[in-house]
Design a protein around this motif. Sequence first.
Motif, short mmCIF file in Angstrom:
data_model
loop_
_atom_site.label_atom_id
_atom_site.label_comp_id
_atom_site.label_asym_id
_atom_site.label_seq_id
_atom_site.Cartn_x
_atom_site.Cartn_y
_atom_site.Cartn_z
N VAL A 1 0.83 -1.21 0.00
CA VAL A 1 0.00 0.00 0.00
C VAL A 1 0.86 1.27 0.00
O VAL A 1 0.46 2.31 -0.51
N LEU A 2 2.09 1.16 0.53
CA LEU A 2 2.98 2.31 0.57
C LEU A 2 3.34 2.76 -0.84
O LEU A 2 3.29 3.94 -1.17
N THR A 3 3.71 1.80 -1.68
CA THR A 3 4.11 2.14 -3.05
C THR A 3 2.91 2.35 -3.95
O THR A 3 3.00 3.06 -4.95
N LEU B 1 8.29 11.82 1.70
CA LEU B 1 9.46 11.16 1.13
C LEU B 1 10.17 10.33 2.19
O LEU B 1 10.55 9.18 1.96
N ALA B 2 10.34 10.92 3.39
CA ALA B 2 10.98 10.20 4.49
C ALA B 2 10.16 8.97 4.87
O ALA B 2 10.72 7.89 5.12
N LEU B 3 8.83 9.12 4.90
CA LEU B 3 7.95 8.01 5.24
C LEU B 3 8.10 6.86 4.25
O LEU B 3 8.17 5.68 4.64
N GLY C 1 9.62 3.27 5.02
CA GLY C 1 8.76 2.13 4.77
C GLY C 1 9.39 1.11 3.85
O GLY C 1 9.33 -0.11 4.11
N LEU C 2 10.01 1.58 2.77
CA LEU C 2 10.67 0.67 1.83
C LEU C 2 11.81 -0.09 2.49
O LEU C 2 11.98 -1.29 2.30
N LEU C 3 12.61 0.65 3.28
CA LEU C 3 13.75 0.01 3.94
C LEU C 3 13.31 -0.87 5.11
O LEU C 3 13.91 -1.91 5.37
N ALA C 4 12.23 -0.47 5.82
CA ALA C 4 11.73 -1.28 6.93
C ALA C 4 11.20 -2.62 6.44
O ALA C 4 11.34 -3.64 7.12
N ASN D 1 6.60 -1.69 -11.26
CA ASN D 1 6.07 -2.57 -10.21
C ASN D 1 7.14 -3.55 -9.72
O ASN D 1 6.87 -4.72 -9.44
N THR D 2 8.37 -3.05 -9.60
CA THR D 2 9.49 -3.88 -9.13
C THR D 2 10.26 -3.10 -8.08
O THR D 2 11.27 -2.43 -8.38
N PRO D 3 9.80 -3.14 -6.82
CA PRO D 3 10.43 -2.33 -5.77
C PRO D 3 11.93 -2.56 -5.60
O PRO D 3 12.62 -1.66 -5.11
N SER D 4 12.43 -3.71 -6.01
CA SER D 4 13.88 -3.93 -5.88
C SER D 4 14.66 -2.94 -6.75
O SER D 4 15.78 -2.56 -6.42
#
Length: 285
Positions: A5-7, A180-182, A186-189, A257-260
């Motif tokens: 949901v974040l992305t 942006l920080a969120l 979120g991505l790193l968490a 659609n590829t968060p990596s």
Amino acid sequence: MESNVLTAIFLPLALFIIMLGMGLGLTVSDFKRVLVEPKAAILGLIAQLIMLPVVGFLLASLFPLSPELAVGVMVLAACPGGPTSNLVTYLVQGNVALSITLTAISSVITVFTIPLVVNLAMQHFLGEATILQLPFLTTVIQIAVITLIPVTLGMVIHHYAPRFAAQVETWVKWLSLFFLALIIVGLLAAERANVASFFLKVGWVTLALNVSTMLLGFTLATLAKLDIRSAKAITVEVGIQNGTLAITIASAPTFLNTPSIAIPAAIYSLIMFATSAVFAGLARR
């Protein structure tokens, strides 16, 4: 890193707010300023739109990166400027008008150049058989929707309600930085077990991209004998990338659609604040 949901929701929303904030500080005259300062503006645009992807390609090829991370570096290199660069230019007492002009014009041009650069990068690093691609026309329309529409909306508000625009612009910028920080957190968490390895894998290449492009911008401005305020603006505009847009292109469901692939942009977005602070300190001296 998996899409969530974040992305899917917060990332496009954050980008919308960021671009709206940029529009609140723009006027039509900002786009015309290239006629007033043609040498500085043209030099900055060439560095942003041509030299930056070339530097990104060289670094992505030289560093031992996986194909996805190499593409991520290229996505980042294809997204120059952004509101953050305007803020940093202001902090280092650079030519803010030139910075805004470069950001405004590049935000229009990159609507068309991003799908070209990214698709070429995927063909090179992922191979001809890759199923990932950005359909040109669809991508142009989607990028226009999430960038040009909020910028235009901000400009309309600025035109008809300049006092209101001036009052909310600062708040919108801080809100955009919060989002942006969120997103980065979120991505790193989501991959907290791999954060250290992410820094080891792409930290050096993103740092190299940041520092080398800032040096490139400053060198070009110096060789062109621009005044110091314009040189600062070009240094920042070439060296500071639009990390939020890069993360959106890489991880949003409507794009790759590829968060990596967003990992380099996420790491870069953390590093650029440190390098910007160092540059601000040097510039003020």
